[in-house]
Design a protein around this motif. Structure first.
Motif, PDB file in Angstrom:
ATOM      1  N   ASP A  33       1.118  -7.588  -7.373  1.00  0.00           N
ATOM      2  CA  ASP A  33       1.022  -7.030  -6.015  1.00  0.00           C
ATOM      3  C   ASP A  33       1.966  -5.840  -5.849  1.00  0.00           C
ATOM      4  OD1 ASP A  33      -0.979  -8.563  -4.866  1.00  0.00           O
ATOM      5  OD2 ASP A  33       0.391 -10.199  -4.371  1.00  0.00           O
ATOM      6  N   LEU A  34       3.186  -5.980  -6.370  1.00  0.00           N
ATOM      7  CA  LEU A  34       4.157  -4.887  -6.269  1.00  0.00           C
ATOM      8  C   LEU A  34       3.692  -3.673  -7.064  1.00  0.00           C
ATOM      9  CD1 LEU A  34       7.508  -6.888  -6.650  1.00  0.00           C
ATOM     10  CD2 LEU A  34       6.479  -6.007  -4.542  1.00  0.00           C
ATOM     11  N   VAL A  35       3.116  -3.916  -8.238  1.00  0.00           N
ATOM     12  CA  VAL A  35       2.642  -2.808  -9.070  1.00  0.00           C
ATOM     13  C   VAL A  35       1.484  -2.084  -8.387  1.00  0.00           C
ATOM     14  CG1 VAL A  35       1.602  -2.206 -11.285  1.00  0.00           C
ATOM     15  CG2 VAL A  35       3.414  -3.919 -11.193  1.00  0.00           C
ATOM     16  N   ILE A  36       0.553  -2.845  -7.818  1.00  0.00           N
ATOM     17  CA  ILE A  36      -0.593  -2.228  -7.141  1.00  0.00           C
ATOM     18  C   ILE A  36      -0.120  -1.380  -5.959  1.00  0.00           C
ATOM     19  CG2 ILE A  36      -2.650  -2.712  -5.765  1.00  0.00           C
ATOM     20  CD1 ILE A  36      -3.113  -5.147  -7.577  1.00  0.00           C
ATOM     21  N   ALA A  37       0.834  -1.914  -5.189  1.00  0.00           N
ATOM     22  CA  ALA A  37       1.350  -1.163  -4.036  1.00  0.00           C
ATOM     23  C   ALA A  37       2.071   0.105  -4.482  1.00  0.00           C
ATOM     24  CB  ALA A  37       2.283  -2.057  -3.221  1.00  0.00           C
ATOM     25  N   ALA A  39       1.638   1.736  -7.346  1.00  0.00           N
ATOM     26  CA  ALA A  39       0.699   2.667  -7.969  1.00  0.00           C
ATOM     27  C   ALA A  39      -0.167   3.371  -6.932  1.00  0.00           C
ATOM     28  CB  ALA A  39      -0.179   1.933  -8.973  1.00  0.00           C
ATOM     29  N   ALA A  40      -0.416   2.709  -5.806  1.00  0.00           N
ATOM     30  CA  ALA A  40      -1.227   3.334  -4.750  1.00  0.00           C
ATOM     31  C   ALA A  40      -0.429   4.334  -3.933  1.00  0.00           C
ATOM     32  CB  ALA A  40      -1.806   2.256  -3.836  1.00  0.00           C
ATOM     33  N   GLY A  41       0.901   4.337  -4.106  1.00  0.00           N
ATOM     34  CA  GLY A  41       1.743   5.269  -3.357  1.00  0.00           C
ATOM     35  C   GLY A  41       1.353   6.723  -3.518  1.00  0.00           C
ATOM     36  N   PRO A  42       1.140   7.209  -4.761  1.00  0.00           N
ATOM     37  CA  PRO A  42       0.743   8.616  -4.928  1.00  0.00           C
ATOM     38  C   PRO A  42      -0.537   8.976  -4.197  1.00  0.00           C
ATOM     39  CG  PRO A  42       1.431   7.691  -7.021  1.00  0.00           C
ATOM     40  CD  PRO A  42       1.384   6.552  -6.051  1.00  0.00           C
ATOM     41  N   LEU A  43      -1.450   8.012  -4.020  1.00  0.00           N
ATOM     42  CA  LEU A  43      -2.701   8.302  -3.335  1.00  0.00           C
ATOM     43  C   LEU A  43      -2.465   8.603  -1.858  1.00  0.00           C
ATOM     44  CD1 LEU A  43      -4.982   5.518  -4.883  1.00  0.00           C
ATOM     45  CD2 LEU A  43      -4.556   7.835  -5.705  1.00  0.00           C
ATOM     46  N   ARG A  44      -1.455   7.944  -1.279  1.00  0.00           N
ATOM     47  CA  ARG A  44      -1.156   8.176   0.139  1.00  0.00           C
ATOM     48  C   ARG A  44      -0.414   9.478   0.365  1.00  0.00           C
ATOM     49  NH1 ARG A  44      -0.007   2.551  -0.367  1.00  0.00           N
ATOM     50  NH2 ARG A  44       2.208   3.013  -0.643  1.00  0.00           N
ATOM     51  N   GLN A  45       0.193  10.022  -0.704  1.00  0.00           N
ATOM     52  CA  GLN A  45       0.987  11.227  -0.559  1.00  0.00           C
ATOM     53  C   GLN A  45       0.195  12.503  -0.840  1.00  0.00           C
ATOM     54  OE1 GLN A  45       4.313  10.679  -3.173  1.00  0.00           O
ATOM     55  NE2 GLN A  45       4.927   8.743  -2.233  1.00  0.00           N
ATOM     56  N   VAL A  46      -1.060  12.355  -1.256  1.00  0.00           N
ATOM     57  CA  VAL A  46      -1.863  13.523  -1.602  1.00  0.00           C
ATOM     58  C   VAL A  46      -2.138  14.346  -0.346  1.00  0.00           C
ATOM     59  CG1 VAL A  46      -4.106  14.307  -2.441  1.00  0.00           C
ATOM     60  CG2 VAL A  46      -2.898  12.468  -3.606  1.00  0.00           C
ATOM     61  N   GLN A 147     -10.944   2.193 -12.644  1.00  0.00           N
ATOM     62  CA  GLN A 147     -10.792   3.505 -13.274  1.00  0.00           C
ATOM     63  C   GLN A 147      -9.378   4.043 -13.101  1.00  0.00           C
ATOM     64  OE1 GLN A 147     -13.931   5.683 -11.338  1.00  0.00           O
ATOM     65  NE2 GLN A 147     -15.386   5.313 -12.991  1.00  0.00           N
ATOM     66  N   TYR A 148      -8.851   3.911 -11.904  1.00  0.00           N
ATOM     67  CA  TYR A 148      -7.514   4.443 -11.630  1.00  0.00           C
ATOM     68  C   TYR A 148      -6.454   3.729 -12.459  1.00  0.00           C
ATOM     69  CZ  TYR A 148      -3.293   5.693  -9.016  1.00  0.00           C
ATOM     70  OH  TYR A 148      -2.047   6.136  -8.659  1.00  0.00           O
TER      71      TYR A 148
END
Length: 243
Positions: A33-37, A39-46, A147-148
């Motif tokens: 769960d921590l890794v998924i959160a 790893a999704a961080g860069p997607l929110r910063q785009v 894929q991501y």
């Protein structure tokens, strides 16, 4: 040792590695769960075109993703164990001097591997930002989770392993298999291998991301070549002094 004894020892070492990866993988599953959160961080910063969150297109895809993360974390977290087991398997065939060099190899390989993992993880936001920026204005980029994370995990582990590769050249030089001059003369072949390897880790046609990976690998190759040249000169000086 006879051949069967060598095979038995190899099986024992591989079993210990598998157990270490499995135990670390259980911890990795708990941390997924921590890794998924993270790893999704860069997607929110785009910035720029809108980019959706991670999408799951199959019912079992979420479980498959957590299993991939657990396996990858198992490999990463158990790195000290499987690196040590590889070295321990070779120890009986080494001289006392080579064993001392092996201890230095061990002490350097583990930090280098983790540095490579950290570097691979740290360049992900830049790669995501660059690639998402090519989307037309007003469009939405749809990302599937599998894929991501396939891209992310392959990048992290691949860069981690590649950071250890210069030590292999240094070890081959230390036991007399490769000379420093041979390593220097092989820079063209090494450059091609590094470029192909970097291209395999990064998305297709993404030259900038490939360069981000390839440049430090070239620097590590240059450092290993310089080290082996200095080692060969020390060996030659000792040989002349002993005459």
């Amino acid at each position: 040792m006879p051949l069967l004894a060598h095979l038995s020892e190899l099986r024992r070492r591989l079993t210990l590695c598998a157990i270490a990866i499995a135990v670390a993988g259980v911890a990795g599953f708990a941390l997924s769960d921590l890794v998924i959160a993270a790893a999704a961080g860069p997607l929110r910063q785009v910035q720029g075109p809108s980019l959706t969150g991670l999408n799951f297109t199959r019912i079992g895809e979420a479980f498959d993703l957590r299993f991939k993360i657990a396996l990858t974390l198992g490999i990463v977290l158990s790195a000290p164990v499987w690196i040590f087991q590889g070295w321990a398997y070779l120890v009986p065939g080494l001289t006392s001097r080579e064993r001392r060099g092996g201890m230095i190899f061990m002490a350097t390989a583990v930090p280098l591997f983790f540095c490579g993992v950290w570097f691979g993880w740290s360049v992900v936001p830049q790669i995501v930002t660059i690639l998402a920026g090519f989307a037309p204005s007003g469009s939405t980029t749809m990302l599937t989770a599998s894929q991501y994370f396939d891209f992310l995990l392959k990048l992290v582990v691949g860069v981690g392993l590649s950071f250890v590769s210069p030590l292999v050249l240094i070890a081959l030089n230390a036991v007399g298999v490769l000379s420093g001059r041979t390593i220097v003369r092989g820079w063209r072949v090494a450059l091609v291998v590094i470029i192909v390897f970097s291209a395999a880790l990064t998305p297709p046609a993404d030259l900038l991301s490939m360069l981000i990976i390839a440049v430090p690998l070239c620097a590590l190759y240059g450092g290993s070549a310089a080290w082996t040249l200095l080692h060969d000169r020390r060996v030659e000086r000792r040989a002349r002094a002993s005459r």
